[in-house]
Design a protein around this motif. Sequence first.
Motif: not given
Length: 408
Positions: A97-110, A138-144
């Motif tokens: 599903h889709l997740l809102p907000t500008a950053a996933h709080p648990l994502l490990n970018p590596l 780069w991988s955790n920056v959702q914007s409008t």
Amino acid sequence: MSSKRYHLFEVYGIELEYMLVFNSFKPAAIVDKLLTKKAGELTSDLENGDIAWSNELVAHVLELKTNGPTTNLNGLSELFHKNVLEINKLLKGMDAHLLPTAAHPLLNPLTDTELWKHSYSEVYELYNRIFNCKGHGWSNVQSTHINLPFFDDKEFEKLHAAIRIILPLIPGLCASSPILEGENTGIKDSRLEYYKTNQKEIPELTGLVIPERVFSKVDYYATVFEPINLAIKPHDTNNILDHHFLNSRGAIARFDRNAIEIRLVDIQECPKADMAVCVLIIEVLKLLVNKKLALLHDQKQWTKEDLFAILNPIIKEGENYTISNLEYLKLFQVEESVTVQVLWHHLFNLVKEHIDSSHHAAISIILNEGTLSTRILKAVANDYSEQNIRKVYLELADCLNKNELFQP
């Protein structure tokens, strides 16, 4: 924005970026599968009536945008929401599903970053080679993104001057990225904290986030684009990168489509909140452009350094930061030190009558209860266990599904 030229505030272009996550809450690098399922064949972008869908640099982020310039900002919340519901329906069969907000709080970018592998991938691979895109920036920056047109140099001058003035205040309205890798970063707008430095290898690309004092096309090319082109040359030996694409300031001039794109807005919990934020920013810009608050000469005086000095602490403290620069506040007809929250209240009161009443309730929640970051931290209530963070963010995903603001 199309190649046709429009006058100031005649049309708008809005872009919203969303992350795809599996039901396990892990990022889902399946945007290609989603687009294929919708289009019947692999594509990087598709038109869905008034809204278009497209891929981004990483394979777990989808962009929804107005399909060309639109005159109607008030109907966009419903249009975007309709597309969100359709996407979530398609993703259901993929356990995602889709997740809102500008950053996933648990994502490990590596471990959680996968680049888009299809069309345009040579550009993304080059970016990855230069900057190493396995990072939050780069991988955790959702914007409008808000795209605003200008017809000629005269209109560009007014619009660029006004946008530069308002940029520092934006994180105090819409910060939505307070948690990274399971921890409170202590920064309300963590997305912008990364934005400042994620291209540090070639500093000419982002500059000081606030664009330079340039108010004509010729000056912009000389001051912004030429240094970018020179700096990228040793890395881009095949000449595949375009200076419009490379320019990463907080607002970028797109002379290829005669528009300025504002990039400092964190995406919110639902389109209703996103459009409320966009409409408020646009109405305040109209006041500045029409010299209702400050003269053009006074707006143009501000250096990128002085404006960045106001932006930087607001990235950290959001709406709670107290602005004490009286010269800056004078641009908004405020005569004493105030918090960013109070300043936005003041600006909303000035433009309220010009904003469709359908946005009033959402703006009031944001201004009274705080940025989404503030509301997220309130909901998390100092329990940073993975289970609790997930619970709060699934509530945010539910807000997206219902197109409702988050009120913990």
